[in-house]
Design a protein around this motif. Sequence first.
Motif, PDB file in Angstrom:
ATOM      1  N   PRO A 248       0.565  -0.724   0.109  1.00 51.61           N
ATOM      2  CA  PRO A 248       0.267  -0.377  -0.140  1.00 51.61           C
ATOM      3  C   PRO A 248       0.871   1.810  -0.135  1.00 51.61           C
ATOM      4  O   PRO A 248       2.108   1.630   0.568  1.00 51.61           O
ATOM      5  N   PRO A 249       0.503   2.223  -0.369  1.00 50.18           N
ATOM      6  CA  PRO A 249       1.086   4.147  -0.807  1.00 50.18           C
ATOM      7  C   PRO A 249       1.199   4.039   1.538  1.00 50.18           C
ATOM      8  O   PRO A 249       0.978   3.494   2.107  1.00 50.18           O
ATOM      9  N   THR A 250       2.900   4.465   1.273  1.00 47.17           N
ATOM     10  CA  THR A 250       3.125   4.535   2.567  1.00 47.17           C
ATOM     11  C   THR A 250       4.120   6.020   2.648  1.00 47.17           C
ATOM     12  O   THR A 250       4.083   6.947   2.233  1.00 47.17           O
ATOM     13  N   VAL A 251       3.549   5.916   3.840  1.00 48.72           N
ATOM     14  CA  VAL A 251       4.098   7.627   4.933  1.00 48.72           C
ATOM     15  C   VAL A 251       5.160   7.277   6.555  1.00 48.72           C
ATOM     16  O   VAL A 251       4.896   6.043   6.680  1.00 48.72           O
ATOM     17  N   THR A 252       6.166   7.587   5.416  1.00 49.38           N
ATOM     18  CA  THR A 252       7.440   6.988   7.075  1.00 49.38           C
ATOM     19  C   THR A 252       8.187   8.465   7.117  1.00 49.38           C
ATOM     20  O   THR A 252       8.708   9.372   5.758  1.00 49.38           O
ATOM     21  N   PHE A 253       8.628   8.543   7.914  1.00 47.23           N
ATOM     22  CA  PHE A 253      10.011   9.867   8.633  1.00 47.23           C
ATOM     23  C   PHE A 253      10.716   9.340   9.427  1.00 47.23           C
ATOM     24  O   PHE A 253      10.856   7.860  10.291  1.00 47.23           O
ATOM     25  N   VAL A 254      11.918   9.354   9.599  1.00 43.87           N
ATOM     26  CA  VAL A 254      13.472   8.954  10.675  1.00 43.87           C
ATOM     27  C   VAL A 254      13.704  10.471  11.161  1.00 43.87           C
ATOM     28  O   VAL A 254      14.366  11.321   9.894  1.00 43.87           O
ATOM     29  N   GLY A 255      14.609   9.999  12.080  1.00 42.10           N
ATOM     30  CA  GLY A 255      16.159  10.824  12.553  1.00 42.10           C
ATOM     31  C   GLY A 255      17.038  10.570  11.194  1.00 42.10           C
ATOM     32  O   GLY A 255      17.643   9.273  11.481  1.00 42.10           O
ATOM     33  N   ASP A 256      17.998  11.796  11.618  1.00 39.83           N
ATOM     34  CA  ASP A 256      19.077  11.263  10.761  1.00 39.83           C
ATOM     35  C   ASP A 256      20.561  11.201  11.287  1.00 39.83           C
ATOM     36  O   ASP A 256      21.630  10.720  11.042  1.00 39.83           O
ATOM     37  N   ILE A 257      20.548  11.039  12.566  1.00 41.16           N
ATOM     38  CA  ILE A 257      21.435  10.269  13.370  1.00 41.16           C
ATOM     39  C   ILE A 257      21.069   9.121  14.212  1.00 41.16           C
ATOM     40  O   ILE A 257      21.656   8.517  15.300  1.00 41.16           O
ATOM     41  N   GLU A 258      19.683   9.253  13.996  1.00 47.59           N
ATOM     42  CA  GLU A 258      19.459   6.945  14.862  1.00 47.59           C
ATOM     43  C   GLU A 258      19.995   6.424  14.207  1.00 47.59           C
ATOM     44  O   GLU A 258      19.971   5.696  12.489  1.00 47.59           O
ATOM     45  N   PRO A 259      19.726   4.436  14.961  1.00 48.10           N
ATOM     46  CA  PRO A 259      20.615   3.582  13.701  1.00 48.10           C
ATOM     47  C   PRO A 259      19.573   3.235  13.111  1.00 48.10           C
ATOM     48  O   PRO A 259      19.590   2.849  11.916  1.00 48.10           O
ATOM     49  N   PHE A 260      18.363   3.388  12.801  1.00 44.94           N
ATOM     50  CA  PHE A 260      17.843   2.890  12.281  1.00 44.94           C
ATOM     51  C   PHE A 260      17.198   3.712  10.702  1.00 44.94           C
ATOM     52  O   PHE A 260      16.471   3.507   9.655  1.00 44.94           O
ATOM     53  N   ARG A 261      18.290   4.652   9.974  1.00 43.33           N
ATOM     54  CA  ARG A 261      18.025   5.797   9.436  1.00 43.33           C
ATOM     55  C   ARG A 261      18.134   5.260   8.078  1.00 43.33           C
ATOM     56  O   ARG A 261      17.345   4.921   7.524  1.00 43.33           O
ATOM     57  N   ASP A 262      19.205   4.176   8.021  1.00 35.45           N
ATOM     58  CA  ASP A 262      19.941   3.727   6.454  1.00 35.45           C
ATOM     59  C   ASP A 262      18.482   2.544   6.381  1.00 35.45           C
ATOM     60  O   ASP A 262      18.506   2.566   5.248  1.00 35.45           O
ATOM     61  N   GLU A 263      17.762   1.853   7.126  1.00 39.10           N
ATOM     62  CA  GLU A 263      17.748   1.068   6.750  1.00 39.10           C
ATOM     63  C   GLU A 263      15.987   1.694   6.242  1.00 39.10           C
ATOM     64  O   GLU A 263      15.389   0.868   5.450  1.00 39.10           O
ATOM     65  N   THR A 264      15.823   2.710   6.876  1.00 44.69           N
ATOM     66  CA  THR A 264      14.623   3.501   6.244  1.00 44.69           C
ATOM     67  C   THR A 264      14.684   3.486   5.260  1.00 44.69           C
ATOM     68  O   THR A 264      13.610   3.659   4.176  1.00 44.69           O
ATOM     69  N   VAL A 265      15.869   4.024   4.981  1.00 46.08           N
ATOM     70  CA  VAL A 265      16.139   5.090   3.790  1.00 46.08           C
ATOM     71  C   VAL A 265      16.062   4.012   2.376  1.00 46.08           C
ATOM     72  O   VAL A 265      15.610   4.079   0.847  1.00 46.08           O
ATOM     73  N   GLN A 266      16.563   2.729   2.775  1.00 46.39           N
ATOM     74  CA  GLN A 266      16.762   1.252   2.121  1.00 46.39           C
ATOM     75  C   GLN A 266      15.280   0.946   1.924  1.00 46.39           C
ATOM     76  O   GLN A 266      14.931   0.547   0.600  1.00 46.39           O
ATOM     77  N   TYR A 267      14.547   1.080   2.852  1.00 47.70           N
ATOM     78  CA  TYR A 267      13.191   0.200   2.793  1.00 47.70           C
ATOM     79  C   TYR A 267      12.043   1.533   1.860  1.00 47.70           C
ATOM     80  O   TYR A 267      11.308   0.756   0.760  1.00 47.70           O
ATOM     81  N   VAL A 268      12.564   2.650   1.995  1.00 49.58           N
ATOM     82  CA  VAL A 268      11.788   3.719   1.208  1.00 49.58           C
ATOM     83  C   VAL A 268      12.086   2.824  -0.206  1.00 49.58           C
ATOM     84  O   VAL A 268      11.241   3.148  -1.024  1.00 49.58           O
ATOM     85  N   GLU A 269      13.304   3.005  -1.065  1.00 50.54           N
ATOM     86  CA  GLU A 269      13.881   3.197  -2.161  1.00 50.54           C
ATOM     87  C   GLU A 269      13.634   1.337  -2.825  1.00 50.54           C
ATOM     88  O   GLU A 269      13.177   1.661  -3.426  1.00 50.54           O
ATOM     89  N   ASN A 270      13.410   0.653  -1.839  1.00 52.29           N
ATOM     90  CA  ASN A 270      12.779  -0.280  -2.055  1.00 52.29           C
ATOM     91  C   ASN A 270      11.581  -0.847  -3.243  1.00 52.29           C
ATOM     92  O   ASN A 270      10.437  -1.122  -3.396  1.00 52.29           O
ATOM     93  N   LEU A 271      10.301   0.070  -2.027  1.00 53.57           N
ATOM     94  CA  LEU A 271       9.357   0.624  -2.229  1.00 53.57           C
ATOM     95  C   LEU A 271       9.119   1.106  -3.878  1.00 53.57           C
ATOM     96  O   LEU A 271       7.991   1.153  -4.825  1.00 53.57           O
ATOM     97  N   ARG A 272       9.403   2.481  -3.438  1.00 53.14           N
ATOM     98  CA  ARG A 272       9.455   3.441  -4.957  1.00 53.14           C
ATOM     99  C   ARG A 272      10.372   2.448  -6.706  1.00 53.14           C
ATOM    100  O   ARG A 272       9.374   2.864  -7.474  1.00 53.14           O
ATOM    101  N   SER A 273      10.391   1.682  -5.518  1.00 49.22           N
ATOM    102  CA  SER A 273      11.661   1.151  -7.289  1.00 49.22           C
ATOM    103  C   SER A 273      10.289   0.302  -7.509  1.00 49.22           C
ATOM    104  O   SER A 273       9.997  -0.472  -8.804  1.00 49.22           O
ATOM    105  N   ALA A 274       9.159  -0.630  -6.441  1.00 51.60           N
ATOM    106  CA  ALA A 274       8.355  -1.374  -6.799  1.00 51.60           C
ATOM    107  C   ALA A 274       7.000  -0.701  -7.542  1.00 51.60           C
ATOM    108  O   ALA A 274       6.147  -0.641  -7.692  1.00 51.60           O
ATOM    109  N   GLY A 275       7.161   0.622  -7.757  1.00 49.47           N
ATOM    110  CA  GLY A 275       5.740   1.407  -7.491  1.00 49.47           C
ATOM    111  C   GLY A 275       4.824   1.962  -6.674  1.00 49.47           C
ATOM    112  O   GLY A 275       4.092   2.358  -6.992  1.00 49.47           O
TER     113      GLY A 275
END
Length: 327
Positions: A248-275
Amino acid sequence: MKVTTDMIDKQLRFRGKLFDSLMKSKNEQKWQKAMYKLKKRSDRSAGKNIEGLHCSEEWITRRDGSKLRIRIYKPLGDTNQVPGVLWIHGGGYAMGIPEMFGGAYKRLIHASPCVVVAPDYRLSIEAPYPAALDDCYDTLLWMKSHAKELGIREDQLMVGGESAGGGLTAALTLCARDQEEVSIAFQMPIYPMIDDRMDTESAKANHAPIWNSDYNLWAWKLYLGELYGGNVPPYAAAARETDYSSLPPTVTFVGDIEPFRDETVQYVENLRSAGVPVEFKMFQGCYHGFDIIHPKAQVSREAHSFYINAFKYAVKHYFAKQPTDGV
């Protein structure tokens, strides 16, 4: 990732240090004991209502026949054919109860009339994966089968949550997609805990306030149990999924100094790549859970406005679709 004080938003520094002084644990055993103590404290808030909302409680039947407590939050007055929101609380899979996250429920309901259903899912200190996910999925099915009584659309449900709740949100949408028993129109996995491998730059040696690499490691060990270090399924750690289509369409945010920053960014990229349509924002100088630790900080208000505006857009553009036959 080394985090220094000057990297933290000025309004967030004091509360971050204060929280760390209360939570600081140097080994896994002490951390687990702290989780049990926090559970006892949070249990005292069970059943607490939220001013300005209609609050109720149900006990639904799990797939094994035991009972699961859920909290239901509605706007004052009648509801009919409004969005149903399954909100999953955070706490590293190891702590927390629905009553601790009333701010999110109020923001959602005041932004656009909806019914929020929040399960008191089993924590990892009581039962490891898949107990929490099973509880959330059973709640989702219950919402669909009781849509008329709740005043919601059974074909237009939404799921969201913070941290571990965000991780469960991402896992639940995968499960719902694959099982094809219920449709999810929109998801809001806020700074989600989705990758047990901890091999990204932000997840390594991160000692930012609130949630650091040590806590993250111990929490994953608790949640995964015997699966830790082995063949972990995507339903346990959504970052391990390889097929992000039809989510489903998604919204998310994350802080730039927290442990989950990079995995959140990658998750967003994976979703966008899948349309998959995604609204995403990274907030500078922010540690994990910053908007909960200091909700009145300027950056926290900006974060809340960001996801609430996305929620209102979803209500208008995704929930507004006409009911369909079947699922």
